[in-house]
Design an enzyme around this catalytic site. Structure first.
Site, short mmCIF file in Angstrom:
data_model
loop_
_atom_site.label_atom_id
_atom_site.label_comp_id
_atom_site.label_asym_id
_atom_site.label_seq_id
_atom_site.Cartn_x
_atom_site.Cartn_y
_atom_site.Cartn_z
N PHE A 98 0.80 -1.23 0.00
CA PHE A 98 0.00 0.00 0.00
C PHE A 98 0.83 1.28 0.00
O PHE A 98 0.33 2.35 -0.35
CB PHE A 98 -0.99 -0.01 1.18
CG PHE A 98 -0.54 0.75 2.39
CD1 PHE A 98 0.27 0.16 3.34
CD2 PHE A 98 -0.95 2.05 2.59
CE1 PHE A 98 0.67 0.86 4.46
CE2 PHE A 98 -0.56 2.77 3.71
CZ PHE A 98 0.26 2.17 4.65
N LYS A 99 2.11 1.18 0.36
CA LYS A 99 2.96 2.38 0.39
C LYS A 99 3.00 3.09 -0.97
O LYS A 99 3.25 4.28 -1.04
CB LYS A 99 4.39 2.02 0.81
CG LYS A 99 4.53 1.25 2.11
CD LYS A 99 4.31 2.11 3.33
CE LYS A 99 4.80 1.48 4.62
NZ LYS A 99 4.04 0.27 5.03
N ASP A 100 2.77 2.33 -2.05
CA ASP A 100 2.78 2.94 -3.38
C ASP A 100 1.75 4.05 -3.52
O ASP A 100 1.97 5.01 -4.25
CB ASP A 100 2.47 1.89 -4.46
CG ASP A 100 3.64 0.94 -4.69
OD1 ASP A 100 4.80 1.36 -4.51
OD2 ASP A 100 3.38 -0.22 -5.07
#
Ligand SMILES: *Cc1c(COP(=O)(O)O)cnc(C)c1O
Length: 497
Positions: A112-114
């Site tokens: 999810f960091k993207d």
């Protein structure tokens, strides 16, 4: 009125523009930047299903990045959320019989960091232009596994920028390590440290605050910035998918507009869930936010007792991106809970760093309990949840998502609250193939790439292209250091460029 930013620890509330806050990451006093007020969003819940992710992002982010023009923001958003994501919806929602899963893993690093780190480099570049600074930027980042790769992928070959990532040598999965060490881009640097994530994060904060380091860097023509989840350029873009999820569930006819939902959020540094809390403050009908931890359950204890005590054994778990004992973003929630009292916030944070513990009054913790439910899953419970959901729904969860899924069901059992529940799915199972295979009793001693192959057969879904590339990618980085030598190494890496 345009939003400006202030530090959680500054009782003078000195204002900073959004671009300054993006550029600096952390306030000079060690506090975190918070908006001086929250905007009134011009957004009808009914309209959510009709908006694309990109349209929604612009509507939500515009007031928060008030010194960026609408055109600038729109361009950043178009670059960040395009065909670098493998789903045109960017963050699709998957429904099983029991729960809904908000899939945040369709970006280039399959975690999810993207969602934040594909956008941050563009915000940062514009911020540097606005400031008309001649200084180039060094992005310094501590990672528990996923931020590092996502930050490097976002910043690779970005002009006038160096990025240095520190990760715990024995604290990340083999796929995560291979992803980081194979990163291309002459401006990217990856270092394994002989310590855990908290050691790395503490040292990085220390380097940021060290006047000698700041001066030494300036002499080389550089200034520090952070890609860690404390940066407002990461935090606020994460609000968008909470709204988007709501729109998707509305569209699927599972709720009516205005009906409350719950989100269960696998939590480490408290960034993702805090973005959900901000979304609620902006008017998204969220009843409870579930703070789901693994065995590093310092937050579970905090929400139960008001005592935040980081003096406890550190566990290496199957959900390494949540192996964290000091959740930085919690400082922002504290600040609000203390009615924006910067002196009190600074006092508690000082207690945490000097004594390792602080206590919140009973009345204040009760306030938090009304909005949050906190619980945790052990390694075994996480594995059992992966197996259970796969056998029942043929839907493979990664271990972080499984923690969220487990806690969601615990919450329903304990409270009987049947408000529609969305589990935030933070990584693809392909990021943690060994743990997922173990959970499914299908592992044949395989690790790393062999485990990926095996998992592909078991779950009968092809792995994404970015994972396929790992099989042939050369390892380009090979640095290791002791946490106490991080300062020296940073200077050396900057000098070499
Ligand atoms: C970073 C991460 C988390 C934790 O998110 P925070 O914002 O740090 O709370 C959970 N799951 C995965 C897969 C992550 O990469």
């Amino acid at each position: 009125m345009a939003i400006s930013y202030r530090s959680t620890r500054d009782h003078h509330a000195t204002p900073f523009s959004a671009s300054q806050a993006v550029l600096q990451g952390l306030s000079p006093d060690g506090g975190l930047f918070v908006p001086d007020h929250l905007p009134q969003l011009n957004l009808e819940l009914m309209a959510l299903p009709k908006l694309t992710y990109q349209e929604l992002a612009l509507k939500i982010l515009q007031p928060f990045f008030s010194d960026y023009t609408a055109t600038e923001l729109q361009e950043c958003i178009a670059k960040a959320y395009g065909d670098n994501f493998t789903s045109p919806q960017i963050t699709p929602v998957k429904f099983t019989d029991e729960l809904a899963y908000l899939e945040l893993f369709h970006g280039p690093t399959i975690a999810f960091k993207d969602l934040a780190l594909q956008l941050l480099p563009h915000l940062l570049q514009l911020a540097a232009q606005k400031k008309q600074t001649a200084l180039k930027t060094v992005i310094l980042t501590a990672t528990s596994g996923d931020t590092g790769k996502a930050a490097m992928a976002g910043f690779a070959d970005v002009k006038d920028t160096q990025i240095i990532v520190f990760y715990p040598k024995d604290g990340v999965s083999e796929v995560q390590e291979k992803q980081m060490r194979s990163q291309t881009g002459a401006n990217t640097h990856v270092v394994a440290i002989t310590g855990n994530f908290d050691d790395a994060q503490t040292k990085v904060k220390e380097i940021f605050d060290d006047p000698n380091m700041i001066l030494a860097l300036r002499q080389q023509g550089y200034q520090f910035s952070s890609a860690n989840s404390i940066n407002i350029g990461r935090l606020f873009p994460q609000m968008v998918y909470y709204f988007y999820a709501y729109g998707q569930i509305l569209k699927a006819g599972k709720i009516t507009a205005g009906q409350a939902v719950n989100f269960s959020v696998p939590t480490g540094n408290f960034g993702d869930i805090l973005a959900g809390w901000y979304a609620k403050k902006l008017g998204l009908p969220i009843k409870k936010l579930l703070c789901a931890s693994n065995e590093n359950n310092v937050l579970t204890d905090f929400f139960a007792s008001g005592i935040y005590d980081r003096k406890r054994p550190f566990h290496v778990t199957t959900s390494p991106s949540m192996d964290i004992l000091v959740s930085s973003n919690l400082e922002r929630l504290l600040f609000y809970t203390l009615d924006q009292d910067a002196a009190k916030t600074a006092y508690l944070m000082n207690q945490l760093s000097t004594r390792g513990v602080y206590t919140l009054d009973a009345e204040l913790i009760a306030k938090l309990q009304a909005e949050f439910f906190a619980d945790f899953a052990t390694i075994d419970q996480t594995a059992t949840e992966i197996k259970r959901v796969f056998e029942k729904e043929a839907y493979p969860l990664d271990p972080h998502t499984a923690v969220g899924s487990f806690v969601a069901r615990q919450y329903q059992l304990k409270t009987g609250d049947l408000t529609p529940m969305i589990v935030v799915s933070t990584a693809s199972p392909y990021k943690f193939p060994e743990a997922v295979l173990d959970a499914l009793d299908k592992r044949q001693e395989a690790t790393g790439l062999a485990a990926l192959e095996q998992l592909q057969q078991v779950i009968a879904q092809p792995y994404p292209q970015t994972i396929a590339e790992l099989f042939t990618a050369p390892l380009l980085h090979d640095l290791t250091c002791d946490p106490k030598d991080m300062k020296k190494l940073v200077l050396k890496l900057v000098e070499q460029n």
